[in-house]
Every structure is written in structure tokens, then in C-alpha cells.
Design a protein around this motif. Structure first.
Motif, PDB file in Angstrom:
ATOM      1  N   PHE A 124       0.839  -1.200   0.000  1.00 54.71           N
ATOM      2  CA  PHE A 124       0.000   0.000   0.000  1.00 54.71           C
ATOM      3  C   PHE A 124       0.875   1.251   0.000  1.00 54.71           C
ATOM      4  CE2 PHE A 124      -2.647   3.166   2.318  1.00 54.71           C
ATOM      5  CZ  PHE A 124      -3.683   3.242   1.413  1.00 54.71           C
ATOM      6  N   GLY A 125       1.893   1.257   0.850  1.00 54.09           N
ATOM      7  CA  GLY A 125       2.818   2.389   0.910  1.00 54.09           C
ATOM      8  C   GLY A 125       3.573   2.576  -0.395  1.00 54.09           C
ATOM      9  N   TYR A 126       3.944   1.459  -1.022  1.00 50.40           N
ATOM     10  CA  TYR A 126       4.636   1.537  -2.317  1.00 50.40           C
ATOM     11  C   TYR A 126       3.740   2.195  -3.363  1.00 50.40           C
ATOM     12  CZ  TYR A 126       6.727   0.173  -6.728  1.00 50.40           C
ATOM     13  OH  TYR A 126       7.251   0.204  -7.998  1.00 50.40           O
ATOM     14  N   THR A 127       2.483   1.769  -3.411  1.00 56.19           N
ATOM     15  CA  THR A 127       1.541   2.348  -4.378  1.00 56.19           C
ATOM     16  C   THR A 127       1.381   3.839  -4.127  1.00 56.19           C
ATOM     17  OG1 THR A 127       0.367   0.248  -4.518  1.00 56.19           O
ATOM     18  CG2 THR A 127      -0.795   2.192  -5.339  1.00 56.19           C
ATOM     19  N   LEU A 128       1.211   4.216  -2.866  1.00 56.73           N
ATOM     20  CA  LEU A 128       1.090   5.641  -2.531  1.00 56.73           C
ATOM     21  C   LEU A 128       2.339   6.420  -2.931  1.00 56.73           C
ATOM     22  CD1 LEU A 128      -0.635   5.639   0.978  1.00 56.73           C
ATOM     23  CD2 LEU A 128      -1.624   6.302  -1.222  1.00 56.73           C
ATOM     24  N   SER A 129       3.503   5.811  -2.813  1.00 54.16           N
ATOM     25  CA  SER A 129       4.727   6.518  -3.175  1.00 54.16           C
ATOM     26  C   SER A 129       4.780   6.815  -4.669  1.00 54.16           C
ATOM     27  CB  SER A 129       5.967   5.712  -2.757  1.00 54.16           C
ATOM     28  OG  SER A 129       6.189   4.619  -3.632  1.00 54.16           O
ATOM     29  N   LEU A 130       4.106   6.004  -5.478  1.00 56.95           N
ATOM     30  CA  LEU A 130       4.099   6.213  -6.922  1.00 56.95           C
ATOM     31  C   LEU A 130       3.040   7.216  -7.373  1.00 56.95           C
ATOM     32  CD1 LEU A 130       4.548   2.586  -8.280  1.00 56.95           C
ATOM     33  CD2 LEU A 130       6.296   4.330  -7.929  1.00 56.95           C
ATOM     34  N   ILE A 131       1.863   7.167  -6.748  1.00 58.38           N
ATOM     35  CA  ILE A 131       0.755   8.003  -7.239  1.00 58.38           C
ATOM     36  C   ILE A 131       0.304   9.051  -6.236  1.00 58.38           C
ATOM     37  CG2 ILE A 131      -0.087   6.241  -8.811  1.00 58.38           C
ATOM     38  CD1 ILE A 131      -2.357   5.695  -6.777  1.00 58.38           C
ATOM     39  N   GLY A 132       0.942   9.083  -5.076  1.00 59.51           N
ATOM     40  CA  GLY A 132       0.568  10.056  -4.055  1.00 59.51           C
ATOM     41  C   GLY A 132       0.957  11.464  -4.473  1.00 59.51           C
ATOM     42  N   GLY A 133       0.439  12.399  -3.762  1.00 59.60           N
ATOM     43  CA  GLY A 133       0.730  13.795  -4.080  1.00 59.60           C
ATOM     44  C   GLY A 133      -0.472  14.446  -4.730  1.00 59.60           C
ATOM     45  N   LYS A 134      -0.346  15.713  -4.928  1.00 61.32           N
ATOM     46  CA  LYS A 134      -1.478  16.512  -5.367  1.00 61.32           C
ATOM     47  C   LYS A 134      -1.846  16.338  -6.840  1.00 61.32           C
ATOM     48  CE  LYS A 134      -3.097  21.257  -4.820  1.00 61.32           C
ATOM     49  NZ  LYS A 134      -2.766  22.566  -4.295  1.00 61.32           N
ATOM     50  N   TYR A 135      -0.888  16.007  -7.705  1.00 56.92           N
ATOM     51  CA  TYR A 135      -1.162  16.061  -9.141  1.00 56.92           C
ATOM     52  C   TYR A 135      -0.955  14.765  -9.923  1.00 56.92           C
ATOM     53  CZ  TYR A 135      -0.982  21.080  -8.238  1.00 56.92           C
ATOM     54  OH  TYR A 135      -1.208  22.329  -7.749  1.00 56.92           O
ATOM     55  N   LYS A 136      -0.285  13.780  -9.371  1.00 56.94           N
ATOM     56  CA  LYS A 136       0.070  12.607 -10.165  1.00 56.94           C
ATOM     57  C   LYS A 136      -1.152  11.869 -10.721  1.00 56.94           C
ATOM     58  CE  LYS A 136       4.669  11.701  -8.410  1.00 56.94           C
ATOM     59  NZ  LYS A 136       5.531  10.740  -7.704  1.00 56.94           N
ATOM     60  N   MET A 137      -2.158  11.655  -9.897  1.00 59.96           N
ATOM     61  CA  MET A 137      -3.344  10.951 -10.398  1.00 59.96           C
ATOM     62  C   MET A 137      -4.082  11.782 -11.443  1.00 59.96           C
ATOM     63  SD  MET A 137      -4.850   8.686  -7.272  1.00 59.96           S
ATOM     64  CE  MET A 137      -4.762   9.895  -5.982  1.00 59.96           C
ATOM     65  N   ILE A 138      -4.035  13.085 -11.309  1.00 54.42           N
ATOM     66  CA  ILE A 138      -4.674  13.957 -12.297  1.00 54.42           C
ATOM     67  C   ILE A 138      -3.934  13.861 -13.632  1.00 54.42           C
ATOM     68  CG2 ILE A 138      -5.246  16.355 -12.861  1.00 54.42           C
ATOM     69  CD1 ILE A 138      -5.463  16.807  -9.777  1.00 54.42           C
ATOM     70  N   ILE A 139      -2.618  13.840 -13.583  1.00 52.41           N
ATOM     71  CA  ILE A 139      -1.819  13.688 -14.806  1.00 52.41           C
ATOM     72  C   ILE A 139      -2.136  12.353 -15.465  1.00 52.41           C
ATOM     73  CG2 ILE A 139       0.532  13.375 -15.693  1.00 52.41           C
ATOM     74  CD1 ILE A 139       1.419  15.378 -13.441  1.00 52.41           C
ATOM     75  N   ILE A 140      -2.180  11.286 -14.667  1.00 48.34           N
ATOM     76  CA  ILE A 140      -2.503   9.963 -15.205  1.00 48.34           C
ATOM     77  C   ILE A 140      -3.888   9.979 -15.834  1.00 48.34           C
ATOM     78  CG2 ILE A 140      -2.983   7.559 -14.554  1.00 48.34           C
ATOM     79  CD1 ILE A 140      -0.689   7.914 -12.442  1.00 48.34           C
ATOM     80  N   TYR A 141      -4.845  10.611 -15.174  1.00 48.29           N
ATOM     81  CA  TYR A 141      -6.206  10.708 -15.706  1.00 48.29           C
ATOM     82  C   TYR A 141      -6.215  11.391 -17.074  1.00 48.29           C
ATOM     83  CZ  TYR A 141     -10.756  12.742 -16.595  1.00 48.29           C
ATOM     84  OH  TYR A 141     -11.919  13.144 -17.209  1.00 48.29           O
ATOM     85  N   TRP A 142      -5.557  12.554 -17.194  1.00 52.26           N
ATOM     86  CA  TRP A 142      -5.571  13.293 -18.458  1.00 52.26           C
ATOM     87  C   TRP A 142      -4.856  12.525 -19.566  1.00 52.26           C
ATOM     88  CZ3 TRP A 142      -8.988  16.577 -19.735  1.00 52.26           C
ATOM     89  CH2 TRP A 142      -9.571  17.398 -18.783  1.00 52.26           C
ATOM     90  N   LEU A 143      -3.781  11.840 -19.220  1.00 52.69           N
ATOM     91  CA  LEU A 143      -3.086  11.049 -20.240  1.00 52.69           C
ATOM     92  C   LEU A 143      -3.944   9.872 -20.691  1.00 52.69           C
ATOM     93  CD1 LEU A 143       0.601  11.087 -18.966  1.00 52.69           C
ATOM     94  CD2 LEU A 143      -0.372  12.282 -20.955  1.00 52.69           C
TER      95      LEU A 143
END
Length: 118
Positions: free
Chosen positions: A17-36
Motif C-alpha cells: 500500500f505504501g509503495y503504491t502511494l509513493s508512486l501516485i501520491g501527491g497533489k497532481y500525479k493521479m490527475i496527470i494519469i487521468y488526463w493522459l
């Protein structure tokens, strides 16, 4: 959360769980993934326009981190002026079901909180 996801006595950063959060955590990463995912291929300035509030430098840092973690692909074209395009890697695409589940959860719970029932 399941017993195996974050066992007691284990630091969160040392779990899957912590590993996954380290990759996609933060304010913008999931938004970038969504737009791509929505647009398949985008350039830096296109992403900047879509995520209006993100500072230019922050977007650059997030893109470098996502590329480093093999979640996006950066394709540079040898021309003048330089042209760079970003797209999701197979690994990045594998996160889409997770984002879809978050969307479904948000829709269900947003409606519950606002008192609207389907």
C-alpha cells in the motif's frame, strides 16, 4: 484495509500500500494519469492547460517522477523547436481500474453526503 495490506507493526512505507502511494501520491500525479488516459498522448503545455492550477515547474517534476517510475512514456522528437509527448505506459495503464474505483466511490459517497439518493 485487509490484514495483509498493512500488517500491524510494519511501517506503511514498507508495505505494498505504501509503495503504491509513493508512486501516485501527491497533489497532481493521479490527475496527470487521468488526463493522459483520456487523451492518449499529450504535450507538456496541453497538460498544463488541463491542470490549470499546477505550476510549470511542478508539472515538470511530476512528469519526471512518473517517467522514472515507468508510469508514463516520454517521447522526444529530434526537431527544432523540440517536441516532447507523454503517454501512459502499460504499467501506468494498469492503474486505471484503481482510478475508476476511486471515481465510483466518490460518486456514491458524494451523493450520500449531499443527501441525494439514486
Amino acid at each position: 484495509m485487509s490484514e495483509t495490506c498493512v500488517p500491524s507493526g510494519i511501517k506503511l512505507k514498507d508495505t505494498a500500500f505504501g509503495y503504491t502511494l509513493s508512486l501516485i501520491g501527491g497533489k497532481y500525479k493521479m490527475i496527470i494519469i487521468y488526463w493522459l488516459f483520456e487523451n492518449k498522448v499529450m504535450r507538456h503545455n496541453e497538460l498544463k492547460r488541463c491542470i490549470d492550477i499546477i505550476p510549470f515547474k511542478t508539472l515538470s517534476v511530476m512528469l519526471k517522477e512518473l517517467e522514472r517510475d515507468d508510469l508514463i512514456i516520454r517521447k522526444e522528437f529530434p526537431q527544432i523547436p523540440p517536441k516532447v509527448e507523454y503517454s501512459l505506459s502499460e504499467r501506468g495503464l494498469s492503474l486505471i481500474p484503481l482510478l475508476d474505483m476511486m471515481c465510483e466511490w466518490g460518486e456514491k459517497n458524494r451523493l450520500l453526503v449531499s443527501g441525494v439518493t439514486e
